[in-house]
Design an enzyme around this catalytic site. Structure first.
Site, PDB file in Angstrom:
ATOM      1  N   CYS A 142      60.755  37.576   2.042  1.00 32.09           N
ATOM      2  CA  CYS A 142      61.677  36.564   1.532  1.00 32.09           C
ATOM      3  C   CYS A 142      61.244  36.202   0.124  1.00 32.09           C
ATOM      4  CB  CYS A 142      61.613  35.329   2.429  1.00 32.09           C
ATOM      5  SG  CYS A 142      62.776  34.026   1.983  1.00 32.09           S
ATOM      6  N   CYS A 157      55.776  28.472   4.560  1.00 33.63           N
ATOM      7  CA  CYS A 157      56.349  29.583   5.330  1.00 33.63           C
ATOM      8  C   CYS A 157      55.594  30.886   5.108  1.00 33.63           C
ATOM      9  CB  CYS A 157      57.820  29.745   4.944  1.00 33.63           C
ATOM     10  SG  CYS A 157      58.636  31.061   5.843  1.00 33.63           S
ATOM     11  N   GLY A 192      63.390  35.693   6.088  1.00 36.67           N
ATOM     12  CA  GLY A 192      64.416  35.920   5.084  1.00 36.67           C
ATOM     13  C   GLY A 192      65.403  34.785   4.922  1.00 36.67           C
ATOM     14  N   CYS A 214      57.881  31.639  11.570  1.00 37.25           N
ATOM     15  CA  CYS A 214      58.426  32.787  10.837  1.00 37.25           C
ATOM     16  C   CYS A 214      57.354  33.540  10.067  1.00 37.25           C
ATOM     17  CB  CYS A 214      59.387  32.329   9.737  1.00 37.25           C
ATOM     18  SG  CYS A 214      60.676  31.311  10.255  1.00 37.25           S
TER      19      CYS A 214
HETATM   20  N1  SAH Z   1      65.558  31.012   4.970  1.00 38.15           N
HETATM   21  C1  SAH Z   1      66.208  30.280   5.991  1.00 38.15           C
HETATM   22  C2  SAH Z   1      65.909  30.721   7.411  1.00 38.15           C
HETATM   23  C3  SAH Z   1      64.515  31.091   7.795  1.00 38.15           C
HETATM   24  S1  SAH Z   1      63.334  29.923   8.228  1.00 38.15           S
HETATM   25  C4  SAH Z   1      65.925  28.791   5.817  1.00 38.15           C
HETATM   26  O1  SAH Z   1      65.174  28.440   4.936  1.00 38.15           O
HETATM   27  O2  SAH Z   1      66.507  28.005   6.539  1.00 38.15           O
HETATM   28  C5  SAH Z   1      63.864  28.990   9.611  1.00 38.15           C
HETATM   29  C6  SAH Z   1      63.342  27.559   9.578  1.00 38.15           C
HETATM   30  O3  SAH Z   1      61.939  27.489   9.836  1.00 38.15           O
HETATM   31  C7  SAH Z   1      63.540  26.899   8.236  1.00 38.15           C
HETATM   32  O4  SAH Z   1      63.936  25.564   8.413  1.00 38.15           O
HETATM   33  C8  SAH Z   1      62.152  26.962   7.636  1.00 38.15           C
HETATM   34  O5  SAH Z   1      62.010  26.039   6.603  1.00 38.15           O
HETATM   35  C9  SAH Z   1      61.300  26.700   8.850  1.00 38.15           C
HETATM   36  N2  SAH Z   1      59.895  27.109   8.753  1.00 38.15           N
HETATM   37  C10 SAH Z   1      59.362  28.172   8.110  1.00 38.15           C
HETATM   38  N3  SAH Z   1      58.027  28.203   8.253  1.00 38.15           N
HETATM   39  C11 SAH Z   1      57.705  27.140   9.011  1.00 38.15           C
HETATM   40  C12 SAH Z   1      56.483  26.608   9.497  1.00 38.15           C
HETATM   41  N4  SAH Z   1      55.316  27.196   9.223  1.00 38.15           N
HETATM   42  N5  SAH Z   1      56.531  25.485  10.244  1.00 38.15           N
HETATM   43  C13 SAH Z   1      57.711  24.886  10.522  1.00 38.15           C
HETATM   44  N6  SAH Z   1      58.890  25.325  10.089  1.00 38.15           N
HETATM   45  C14 SAH Z   1      58.905  26.438   9.323  1.00 38.15           C
END
Ligand code: SAH
Length: 360
Positions: free
Chosen positions: A113, A120, A160, A334
């Protein structure tokens, strides 16, 4: 001859392809059902198609089938995380979750991504590439075959940014919800975005019945910029206006995702500030205790802080849920499984050849 990706065609286009091959139109429906309903892995599974015709198909088309590299099953709740390998060696993750209301699959829309959200793991190595429609669909097809259970809900919340792969996302939705295929209802599909506002507005015009989830994670621009580089491009105000537009066009309630990070975005005044933006909107807030990744030192908010944050929002009449933690004992968030798999491979290489830090 350059082969074509047969899993990316809708029924109408497949009919055209059959006619171009000198075949009868009804063949298209048979083939489409083998691919999208029965989710075959190989042309040879098409038992009502003659050997000659199968050969003809194989000369012109290829069938995308993802290879499961690693499968992690949670002992706590059966949540299963799949690491799939694509034909070019890229890796992606998908997650299978069992809820009371049915089985859900969380799929990736890209390998890696480029959005750079600080918490993330998917973004740590940047973007490799966007996924093809067939690669998005096949995550669900493989999982349904492996679990032998019906998938009821699909969430595009894996690796992504789906709106960074917008055209394929639309085609994916069309094929996933097609009555001749898996026939998932639009209402059982959620797409999550970090908030690319022009795409939110574009999607609104499609007037789909899917659920749109917005990753907010902050209640003001300064805080959001610290966590999500995308906030440098779109202000909270622009984002909220786009959400209101989406609701106006589709009548669908927006979900806001807010990952709570200890001493970063979980102060009670942020809940108050957030309410100021959304309390008059038809929306729902999903609070997610942040899933710590080892590359960053973000910590989960404490239970008490999470409940206080929730109560504050509820006092404003806002609908709030706290996301149940699924698969807490596996690489839940993710991109974590892929990252830890890569690290493991790197360590193995280092052990065997003694070189340091070789990237795979
Ligand atoms: N790019 C998209 C979808 C992927 S992430 C988006 O940003 O929405 C899906 C969700 O998980 C998003 O809300 C993201 O911010 C969250 N997320 C990613 N890593 C995380 C983590 N380590 N802890 C909690 N939420 C997380």
């Amino acid at each position: 001859m350059v082969k074509k990706d047969i899993k990316a065609y809708n029924l109408q286009q497949l009919k055209q392809e059959m006619l171009a091959l000198g075949e009868k139109e009804f063949r298209a429906k048979q083939i489409y059902e083998w691919i999208h309903k029965k989710q075959i892995e190989d042309f040879k599974e098409m038992t009502n198609i003659s050997e000659d015709f199968k050969e003809k198909l194989k000369e012109r088309f290829y069938l995308v089938t993802l290879k499961p590299l690693k499968i992690q099953v949670s002992k706590l709740d059966g949540t299963t995380k799949y690491l799939f390998e694509l034909s070019d060696g890229s890796r992606i993750e998908s997650v299978w979750m069992k809820y009371h209301h049915g089985n859900s699959v969380c799929i990736s829309s890209q390998a890696g991504c480029r959005m750079g959200c600080r918490f993330c793991a998917s973004t740590l190595d940047g973007l490799t590439r966007s996924l093809e429609v067939s690669e998005m669909l096949d995550q669900i097809y493989r999982i349904q075959r492996l679990t032998k259970e019906r998938v009821d809900n699909v969430v595009v919340m894996g690796m992504g940014e789906p709106f960074d792969n917008y055209e394929n996302l639309l085609r994916f939705i069309e094929l996933l919800t097609d009555e001749n295929g898996l026939n998932i209802s639009q209402r059982n599909l959620t797409v999550s975005t970090c908030g690319l506002t022009e795409k939110i507005r574009e999607l609104a015009e499609e007037k789909l019945q899917i659920t749109l989830a917005i990753s907010l994670h902050a209640s003001n621009d300064d805080l959001r910029k610290q966590l999500m580089p995308v906030a440098n491009r779109y202000s909270m105000k622009e984002l909220m206006e786009a959400c209101q537009y989406y609701f106006k066009k589709t009548g669908r309630r927006i979900t806001f995702e807010y990952s709570l990070i200890h001493e970063v975005n979980d102060k009670i005044e942020y809940a108050h500030e957030l309410a100021g933006w959304i309390r008059h909107m038809n929306c729902h807030v999903n609070l997610i205790p942040v899933n710590p990744i080892k590359e960053r030192d973000f910590k989960q908010s404490q239970k008490k802080e999470i409940l206080n944050f929730k109560n504050k929002l509820e006092n404003y009449g806002i609908n709030v849920t706290i996301r149940r933690e699924m698969g807490g004992d596996i690489d839940g968030a993710c991109g974590q499984l892929r990252k830890s798999y890569h690290n493991e491979q790197k360590e193995k290489e280092n052990e065997s050849c003694g070189c340091m830090g070789k990237q795979i």
